[in-house]
Design a protein around this motif. Structure first.
Motif, PDB file in Angstrom:
ATOM      1  N   ALA A 302       0.832  -1.208   0.000  1.00  0.00           N
ATOM      2  CA  ALA A 302       0.000   0.000   0.000  1.00  0.00           C
ATOM      3  C   ALA A 302       0.863   1.254   0.000  1.00  0.00           C
ATOM      4  CB  ALA A 302      -0.927  -0.008   1.211  1.00  0.00           C
ATOM      5  N   ALA A 303       2.033   1.162   0.636  1.00  0.00           N
ATOM      6  CA  ALA A 303       2.963   2.293   0.675  1.00  0.00           C
ATOM      7  C   ALA A 303       3.874   2.336  -0.542  1.00  0.00           C
ATOM      8  CB  ALA A 303       3.807   2.210   1.948  1.00  0.00           C
ATOM      9  N   GLY A 304       3.704   1.387  -1.468  1.00  0.00           N
ATOM     10  CA  GLY A 304       4.584   1.334  -2.630  1.00  0.00           C
ATOM     11  C   GLY A 304       5.981   0.856  -2.280  1.00  0.00           C
ATOM     12  N   LEU A 305       6.110   0.038  -1.246  1.00  0.00           N
ATOM     13  CA  LEU A 305       7.421  -0.402  -0.776  1.00  0.00           C
ATOM     14  C   LEU A 305       7.695  -1.823  -1.234  1.00  0.00           C
ATOM     15  CD1 LEU A 305       9.773   0.597   1.069  1.00  0.00           C
ATOM     16  CD2 LEU A 305       8.680  -0.683   2.922  1.00  0.00           C
ATOM     17  N   PRO A 306       8.720  -2.046  -2.061  1.00  0.00           N
ATOM     18  CA  PRO A 306       9.051  -3.408  -2.495  1.00  0.00           C
ATOM     19  C   PRO A 306       9.549  -4.257  -1.325  1.00  0.00           C
ATOM     20  CG  PRO A 306       9.993  -1.765  -3.970  1.00  0.00           C
ATOM     21  CD  PRO A 306       9.537  -1.036  -2.735  1.00  0.00           C
ATOM     22  N   ILE A 307       9.540  -5.568  -1.550  1.00  0.00           N
ATOM     23  CA  ILE A 307       9.836  -6.528  -0.486  1.00  0.00           C
ATOM     24  C   ILE A 307      10.972  -7.447  -0.911  1.00  0.00           C
ATOM     25  CG2 ILE A 307       8.889  -8.414   0.908  1.00  0.00           C
ATOM     26  CD1 ILE A 307       6.081  -7.166   0.327  1.00  0.00           C
ATOM     27  N   ASP A 322       3.860 -11.833  -8.111  1.00  0.00           N
ATOM     28  CA  ASP A 322       3.382 -10.488  -8.429  1.00  0.00           C
ATOM     29  C   ASP A 322       4.487  -9.535  -8.879  1.00  0.00           C
ATOM     30  OD1 ASP A 322       0.811 -11.231  -7.731  1.00  0.00           O
ATOM     31  OD2 ASP A 322       0.997 -10.552  -5.659  1.00  0.00           O
ATOM     32  N   GLY A 323       5.743  -9.963  -8.774  1.00  0.00           N
ATOM     33  CA  GLY A 323       6.847  -9.100  -9.173  1.00  0.00           C
ATOM     34  C   GLY A 323       6.998  -7.879  -8.296  1.00  0.00           C
ATOM     35  N   THR A 324       6.750  -8.046  -6.980  1.00  0.00           N
ATOM     36  CA  THR A 324       6.768  -6.904  -6.064  1.00  0.00           C
ATOM     37  C   THR A 324       8.059  -6.803  -5.254  1.00  0.00           C
ATOM     38  OG1 THR A 324       5.544  -8.276  -4.478  1.00  0.00           O
ATOM     39  CG2 THR A 324       4.272  -6.755  -5.854  1.00  0.00           C
ATOM     40  N   GLY A 325       9.130  -7.337  -5.803  1.00  0.00           N
ATOM     41  CA  GLY A 325      10.407  -7.250  -5.102  1.00  0.00           C
ATOM     42  C   GLY A 325      11.360  -8.315  -5.581  1.00  0.00           C
ATOM     43  N   ALA A 326      12.021  -8.968  -4.638  1.00  0.00           N
ATOM     44  CA  ALA A 326      12.996 -10.003  -4.976  1.00  0.00           C
ATOM     45  C   ALA A 326      12.925 -11.106  -3.937  1.00  0.00           C
ATOM     46  CB  ALA A 326      14.403  -9.416  -5.028  1.00  0.00           C
ATOM     47  N   PRO A 346      13.665   1.113  -6.305  1.00  0.00           N
ATOM     48  CA  PRO A 346      12.993   2.410  -6.548  1.00  0.00           C
ATOM     49  C   PRO A 346      12.089   2.388  -7.777  1.00  0.00           C
ATOM     50  CG  PRO A 346      15.260   2.778  -5.889  1.00  0.00           C
ATOM     51  CD  PRO A 346      15.122   1.293  -6.106  1.00  0.00           C
ATOM     52  N   GLY A 347      12.454   1.630  -8.778  1.00  0.00           N
ATOM     53  CA  GLY A 347      11.639   1.541  -9.980  1.00  0.00           C
ATOM     54  C   GLY A 347      10.432   0.642  -9.852  1.00  0.00           C
ATOM     55  N   LEU A 348      10.318  -0.097  -8.739  1.00  0.00           N
ATOM     56  CA  LEU A 348       9.191  -1.003  -8.528  1.00  0.00           C
ATOM     57  C   LEU A 348       8.069  -0.385  -7.699  1.00  0.00           C
ATOM     58  CD1 LEU A 348      10.893  -4.443  -7.726  1.00  0.00           C
ATOM     59  CD2 LEU A 348       9.659  -3.805  -9.801  1.00  0.00           C
ATOM     60  N   ARG A 349       8.284   0.809  -7.185  1.00  0.00           N
ATOM     61  CA  ARG A 349       7.308   1.364  -6.238  1.00  0.00           C
ATOM     62  C   ARG A 349       5.919   1.524  -6.856  1.00  0.00           C
ATOM     63  NH1 ARG A 349       8.941   4.098  -1.290  1.00  0.00           N
ATOM     64  NH2 ARG A 349      11.039   3.415  -0.784  1.00  0.00           N
ATOM     65  N   ALA A 350       5.841   2.055  -8.040  1.00  0.00           N
ATOM     66  CA  ALA A 350       4.534   2.248  -8.677  1.00  0.00           C
ATOM     67  C   ALA A 350       3.857   0.908  -8.936  1.00  0.00           C
ATOM     68  CB  ALA A 350       4.687   3.036  -9.974  1.00  0.00           C
ATOM     69  N   HIS A 351       4.644  -0.091  -9.329  1.00  0.00           N
ATOM     70  CA  HIS A 351       4.081  -1.418  -9.569  1.00  0.00           C
ATOM     71  C   HIS A 351       3.530  -2.021  -8.276  1.00  0.00           C
ATOM     72  CE1 HIS A 351       3.503  -5.433 -11.133  1.00  0.00           C
ATOM     73  NE2 HIS A 351       4.285  -5.917 -10.179  1.00  0.00           N
ATOM     74  N   CYS A 352       4.273  -1.893  -7.181  1.00  0.00           N
ATOM     75  CA  CYS A 352       3.794  -2.413  -5.892  1.00  0.00           C
ATOM     76  C   CYS A 352       2.460  -1.781  -5.515  1.00  0.00           C
ATOM     77  CB  CYS A 352       4.830  -2.144  -4.803  1.00  0.00           C
ATOM     78  SG  CYS A 352       6.331  -3.132  -4.959  1.00  0.00           S
ATOM     79  N   ARG A 353       2.367  -0.495  -5.747  1.00  0.00           N
ATOM     80  CA  ARG A 353       1.125   0.205  -5.444  1.00  0.00           C
ATOM     81  C   ARG A 353      -0.021  -0.313  -6.308  1.00  0.00           C
ATOM     82  NH1 ARG A 353      -2.052   2.772  -1.817  1.00  0.00           N
ATOM     83  NH2 ARG A 353      -3.664   3.812  -3.025  1.00  0.00           N
ATOM     84  N   ARG A 354       0.239  -0.593  -7.582  1.00  0.00           N
ATOM     85  CA  ARG A 354      -0.809  -1.116  -8.464  1.00  0.00           C
ATOM     86  C   ARG A 354      -1.261  -2.506  -8.014  1.00  0.00           C
ATOM     87  NH1 ARG A 354       2.371   1.353 -12.496  1.00  0.00           N
ATOM     88  NH2 ARG A 354       3.416  -0.625 -12.965  1.00  0.00           N
ATOM     89  N   VAL A 355      -0.321  -3.344  -7.583  1.00  0.00           N
ATOM     90  CA  VAL A 355      -0.686  -4.676  -7.094  1.00  0.00           C
ATOM     91  C   VAL A 355      -1.591  -4.553  -5.874  1.00  0.00           C
ATOM     92  CG1 VAL A 355       0.218  -6.773  -6.008  1.00  0.00           C
ATOM     93  CG2 VAL A 355       1.325  -5.842  -8.056  1.00  0.00           C
ATOM     94  N   PHE A 356      -1.262  -3.630  -4.982  1.00  0.00           N
ATOM     95  CA  PHE A 356      -2.137  -3.402  -3.829  1.00  0.00           C
ATOM     96  C   PHE A 356      -3.531  -3.013  -4.291  1.00  0.00           C
ATOM     97  CE2 PHE A 356      -4.071  -0.087  -1.182  1.00  0.00           C
ATOM     98  CZ  PHE A 356      -4.390  -0.856  -0.060  1.00  0.00           C
ATOM     99  N   GLU A 357      -3.632  -2.078  -5.196  1.00  0.00           N
ATOM    100  CA  GLU A 357      -4.936  -1.588  -5.646  1.00  0.00           C
ATOM    101  C   GLU A 357      -5.743  -2.676  -6.345  1.00  0.00           C
ATOM    102  OE1 GLU A 357      -3.762   1.678  -8.049  1.00  0.00           O
ATOM    103  OE2 GLU A 357      -3.626   3.095  -6.368  1.00  0.00           O
ATOM    104  N   ASP A 358      -5.062  -3.599  -7.019  1.00  0.00           N
ATOM    105  CA  ASP A 358      -5.757  -4.667  -7.739  1.00  0.00           C
ATOM    106  C   ASP A 358      -6.200  -5.812  -6.829  1.00  0.00           C
ATOM    107  OD1 ASP A 358      -5.423  -3.320 -10.114  1.00  0.00           O
ATOM    108  OD2 ASP A 358      -3.672  -4.491 -10.752  1.00  0.00           O
ATOM    109  N   SER A 359      -5.442  -6.082  -5.763  1.00  0.00           N
ATOM    110  CA  SER A 359      -5.644  -7.338  -5.038  1.00  0.00           C
ATOM    111  C   SER A 359      -5.913  -7.223  -3.545  1.00  0.00           C
ATOM    112  CB  SER A 359      -4.410  -8.236  -5.223  1.00  0.00           C
ATOM    113  OG  SER A 359      -4.162  -8.483  -6.591  1.00  0.00           O
ATOM    114  N   TYR A 360      -5.528  -6.131  -2.905  1.00  0.00           N
ATOM    115  CA  TYR A 360      -5.527  -6.130  -1.443  1.00  0.00           C
ATOM    116  C   TYR A 360      -6.274  -4.950  -0.822  1.00  0.00           C
ATOM    117  CZ  TYR A 360      -1.891  -9.570  -2.345  1.00  0.00           C
ATOM    118  OH  TYR A 360      -1.202 -10.670  -2.808  1.00  0.00           O
TER     119      TYR A 360
END
Length: 385
Positions: A302-307, A322-326, A346-360
Motif C-alpha cells: 500500500a505504501a509502494g514499498l518493495p519486499i 506479483d513481481g513486487t520485489g525479490a 525504486p523503480g518497482l514502487r509504482a508497480h507495488c502500489r498497483r498490485v495493492f490496488e488490484d488485489s488487497y
C-alpha cells in the motif's frame, strides 16, 4: 447485495503480543458495517479472562476437550444470517459448531488445526511431523510456548488429525489467505471445493506529510525464532543500514548479533509504522515459517514499498508471482542480493502500489467475501453485478 446479519466469532489474543489476526477481524467488521451489513463481533478476550482465577487451567481444559465457553447464546440472540469464525483458541470450545444450524464460514489464519505451535515450524525449518502422523511430536519438543505441559492440551485436541477437527469438518467454506496456506490444507485432506482463497486487506493509507527517504532497509515483526530476525542479523552485512521495528523474546540476542549499522526502533503502533513505510528502501521479510498472509506485507505494498523475501514463506511466493520485489535463498550471499535489490527497488514502487490496488484493497476483499456469503446462503447475485 442485500443487507445481511453477520456474526464474527473471535477469541482475541492478549494485547501484550500484537496480533495481525486481531487487527484483521476488527478491519473486517468495520468494512462489512460500512457496506451496510449488520455485524456483531462475538468475542472472548484473553486480556479480560486471564485475570480470572484458574484461567490457565480452564483454558487448557477448553482446548483439550473442545468444550467450555461457547458463543451460542450470543449468536442465538443476534440471529445471524451467516456465522464467520476467525479464531476459537484458547477461550472458546470447538464442539458447539457441530450443532450450529445455519451457514458457517471459517477463516484459517494459521496452522493450529495441524500443528500445536500453529506455524508448522521447529528448530529453524518447516516441520510437518504431527501432520505426517506423529501426533505427539509437539509434546516431545514443547512446540507451544517451549513447554511440554502447555503443549499437551493442543496435542490431545489434534490427536485424531485434521479430519476430526470440529470446525474443519463443519464449516461450509474454509477461507485461506494465501495459495501456500491453501495447498497446505489441501495436502492435509481438506476438499478443494470447500475452500475459498480470499487474502486479507488493509486500509488505503491516508495521504499525509511526505516522509523523507532514509535509504535504509526495514524489518518489521515479532522478534521470535520463526520470524527469522536472528538468522537475518547473522547474515546482515556490516555497513548496510537496517532498522528493526518490533519487540519480542529474542530482542537481547538480536542486539548482540547486530552490526553497528542496525538500529532498533522498538514497537511502533500501526499508524506510525504505516506513516514511515514510504521512507524505507524496502521491507526485508526473512520468516522461516510458511506464514498465512501477514498484514505488514500488504501495508508495504500500500505504501509502494518493495519486499525482499527469503525463500520458503507465502510472502516469498507472492513476491515472485506479483513481481513486487525479490526473493533470495538462505544459501546465497546476501551482499550482492541487497545491492541488486537496492538498484531495482525504486523503480518497482509504482508497480507495488498497483498490485495493492488490484488485489488487497477493502473493495476487493468485500466483493469476494460478499460473494462467498451469497454462495453459502444459496443467494444469486443481483442483476448487473
Amino acid at each position: 447485495m442485500t443487507t445481511l446479519r453477520i456474526a464474527l466469532v473471535h477469541s482475541f489474543y492478549a494485547s501484550a503480543q500484537p496480533s495481525g489476526e486481531n487487527e484483521a477481524v476488527l478491519d473486517q467488521a468495520r468494512a462489512l458495517r460500512a457496506a451496510g451489513h449488520e455485524v456483531a463481533v462475538v468475542a472472548a478476550r484473553t486480556d479480560e479472562l486471564a485475570r480470572r482465577r484458574l484461567y490457565p487451567v480452564r483454558a487448557a481444559a477448553t482446548v483439550a476437550s473442545g468444550r467450555g465457553r461457547t458463543p451460542v447464546a450470543d449468536l442465538l440472540a443476534f440471529a445471524p444470517d451467516v456465522v464467520h469464525v476467525h479464531n476459537l483458541f484458547p477461550n472458546f470450545g470447538r464442539a458447539w459448531v457441530r450443532g450450529w444450524d445455519g451457514p458457517l464460514v471459517a477463516t484459517l489464519h494459521n496452522y493450529r488445526p495441524l500443528c500445536a505451535g500453529a506455524t508448522l515450524y521447529r528448530g529453524g525449518s518447516p516441520c510437518s511431523s504431527c501432520l505426517d502422523g506423529d501426533r505427539w511430536a509437539g509434546v516431545r519438543h514443547g512446540c507451544y510456548r517451549d513447554s511440554r505441559a502447555a503443549t499437551v492440551p493442543l496435542a490431545w485436541a489434534n490427536r485424531r488429525g485434521p479430519a476430526a477437527d470440529p470446525l474443519l469438518g463443519r464449516a461450509d467454506r474454509l477461507v485461506l489467505l494465501s495459495e501456500l496456506s491453501r495447498r497446505t490444507y489441501l495436502g492435509a485432506g481438506i476438499a478443494a471445493e470447500r475452500t475459498a482463497l480470499i487474502p486479507n486487506f488493509v486500509d488505503d493509507p491516508a495521504t499525509g506529510d511526505p516522509v523523507a527517504p532514509t535509504g535504509r532497509w526495514v524489518f518489521a515483526g515479532r522478534l521470535t525464532a520463526e520470524k527469522g530476525a536472528l538468522d537475518l542479523l547473522r547474515r546482515w552485512p556490516a555497513g548496510v543500514p537496517l532498522d528493526i521495528v518490533g519487540d519480542g523474546e529474542l530482542l537481547d540476542r538480536a542486539r548482540s548479533l547486530a552490526p553497528p549499522s542496525v538500529r532498533f526502533l522498538g514497537r511502533l503502533d500501526r499508524t506510525e509504522l504505516r506513516r514511515r513505510l514510504p521512507s524505507w528502501l524496502g521491507l526485508v521479510f526473512p520468516s522461516r515459517c510458511l506464514e498465512g498472509a501477514p498484514l505488514v506485507q500488504l501495508e508495504a505494498l500500500a505504501a509502494g514499498l518493495p519486499i525482499l523475501a527469503f525463500e520458503g514463506s507465502s510472502v516469498a511466493e507472492s513476491v515472485r508471482a506479483d513481481g513486487t520485489g525479490a526473493v533470495v535463498s538462505w544459501d546465497e550471499p546476501l551482499p550482492p542480493a541487497l545491492s541488486h535489490a537496492a538498484a531495482r527497488f525504486p523503480g518497482l514502487r509504482a508497480h507495488c502500489r498497483r498490485v495493492f490496488e488490484d488485489s488487497y484493497t477493502e473493495r476487493t476483499w468485500l466483493r469476494s467475501t460478499e460473494g462467498l456469503y451469497r454462495e453459502v446462503l444459496g443467494v444469486s447475485p443481483p442483476a448487473g453485478r
